[in-house]
Design a protein around this motif. Structure first.
Motif, PDB file in Angstrom:
ATOM      1  N   THR A  15     -46.030  37.287  12.988  1.00 37.30           N
ATOM      2  CA  THR A  15     -44.567  37.587  12.286  1.00 37.30           C
ATOM      3  C   THR A  15     -44.258  37.060  11.273  1.00 37.30           C
ATOM      4  O   THR A  15     -44.891  36.079  10.716  1.00 37.30           O
ATOM      5  CB  THR A  15     -43.446  36.751  13.449  1.00 37.30           C
ATOM      6  N   LYS A  16     -43.120  37.340  10.442  1.00 39.36           N
ATOM      7  CA  LYS A  16     -42.864  37.031   9.071  1.00 39.36           C
ATOM      8  C   LYS A  16     -42.387  35.321   8.953  1.00 39.36           C
ATOM      9  O   LYS A  16     -42.918  34.657   8.268  1.00 39.36           O
ATOM     10  CB  LYS A  16     -41.779  37.801   8.752  1.00 39.36           C
ATOM     11  N   THR A  21     -38.524  32.975  14.850  1.00 40.13           N
ATOM     12  CA  THR A  21     -39.336  33.860  16.002  1.00 40.13           C
ATOM     13  C   THR A  21     -38.961  32.981  17.038  1.00 40.13           C
ATOM     14  O   THR A  21     -38.347  33.000  18.200  1.00 40.13           O
ATOM     15  CB  THR A  21     -40.398  34.097  15.810  1.00 40.13           C
ATOM     16  N   LYS A  22     -39.415  31.847  16.926  1.00 42.75           N
ATOM     17  CA  LYS A  22     -39.469  30.654  18.209  1.00 42.75           C
ATOM     18  C   LYS A  22     -38.185  30.277  18.322  1.00 42.75           C
ATOM     19  O   LYS A  22     -37.517  30.173  19.347  1.00 42.75           O
ATOM     20  CB  LYS A  22     -40.303  29.572  17.759  1.00 42.75           C
ATOM     21  N   PRO A  56     -46.078  32.778  18.440  1.00 41.25           N
ATOM     22  CA  PRO A  56     -45.964  33.579  17.100  1.00 41.25           C
ATOM     23  C   PRO A  56     -47.025  32.759  16.060  1.00 41.25           C
ATOM     24  O   PRO A  56     -46.933  31.742  15.882  1.00 41.25           O
ATOM     25  CB  PRO A  56     -44.861  33.636  16.845  1.00 41.25           C
ATOM     26  N   PHE A  57     -47.744  33.741  15.468  1.00 41.81           N
ATOM     27  CA  PHE A  57     -48.578  33.432  14.254  1.00 41.81           C
ATOM     28  C   PHE A  57     -47.990  33.783  12.638  1.00 41.81           C
ATOM     29  O   PHE A  57     -47.432  34.908  13.050  1.00 41.81           O
ATOM     30  CB  PHE A  57     -50.095  33.909  14.354  1.00 41.81           C
ATOM     31  N   SER A  58     -48.171  33.329  11.889  1.00 44.29           N
ATOM     32  CA  SER A  58     -47.765  33.556  10.612  1.00 44.29           C
ATOM     33  C   SER A  58     -48.347  34.777  10.234  1.00 44.29           C
ATOM     34  O   SER A  58     -49.580  35.466  10.733  1.00 44.29           O
ATOM     35  CB  SER A  58     -47.888  32.754   9.514  1.00 44.29           C
ATOM     36  N   GLU A  59     -47.922  35.932   9.231  1.00 41.84           N
ATOM     37  CA  GLU A  59     -48.481  37.131   9.010  1.00 41.84           C
ATOM     38  C   GLU A  59     -49.749  37.164   8.372  1.00 41.84           C
ATOM     39  O   GLU A  59     -50.552  37.908   8.373  1.00 41.84           O
ATOM     40  CB  GLU A  59     -47.426  38.015   8.003  1.00 41.84           C
TER      41      GLU A  59
END
Length: 128
Positions: A15-16, A21-22, A56-59
């Motif tokens: 995710t950006k 997101t969290k 979620p991880f960084s792009e």
């Protein structure tokens, strides 16, 4: 080999803005988030505490490589080392070496669509 996958261990995606997101999932869906995402607790058929991780991880994460996908599934397994040997014999691509932590052992494979799959032999009690 009787049981290979025993459950879903985690859902990981790019995710950006992982923090945003969290925060969104916490506010709108009630996720109990922390630095890693959200841990969902459940019981297996024997009544043991088990967990599934949503993260979620960084792009720009390299963690999913060599896959080019924006996600990675983590599956709970029994006897990781034995399973990896069977998978090798079946012609499945195994990536890297097994890594061991206080919360379990990890190994990685590539599926027929080029997705990197993380296999986790968990030690759930490490989180309790």
């Amino acid at each position: 080999m009787k049981n290979r996958v025993t459950g879903i261990g985690g859902l990981f995606f790019k995710t950006k803005d992982p923090k945003a997101t969290k925060d969104w999932y916490k506010k709108h869906l009630g996720f109990n988030t922390d630095d890693y995402g959200c841990t969902f607790w459940w019981k297996d058929k024997e009544g043991n505490d088990c967990s599934t991780q949503w993260s979620p991880f960084s792009e720009d994460t390299k963690y999913y490589e060599p896959s080019k996908k924006d996600f990675m599934f983590n599956y709970r397994v029994e006897n990781l080392q034995e399973l990896l040997e069977v998978l090798k014999e079946e012609g499945v691509t195994v990536v890297g070496e097994v890594e061991e932590y206080e919360y379990g052992k990890f190994g990685w494979i590539i599926d027929n669509d080029g997705n990197k799959i993380e296999l986790w032999e968990p030690i759930d009690k490490a989180f309790l």
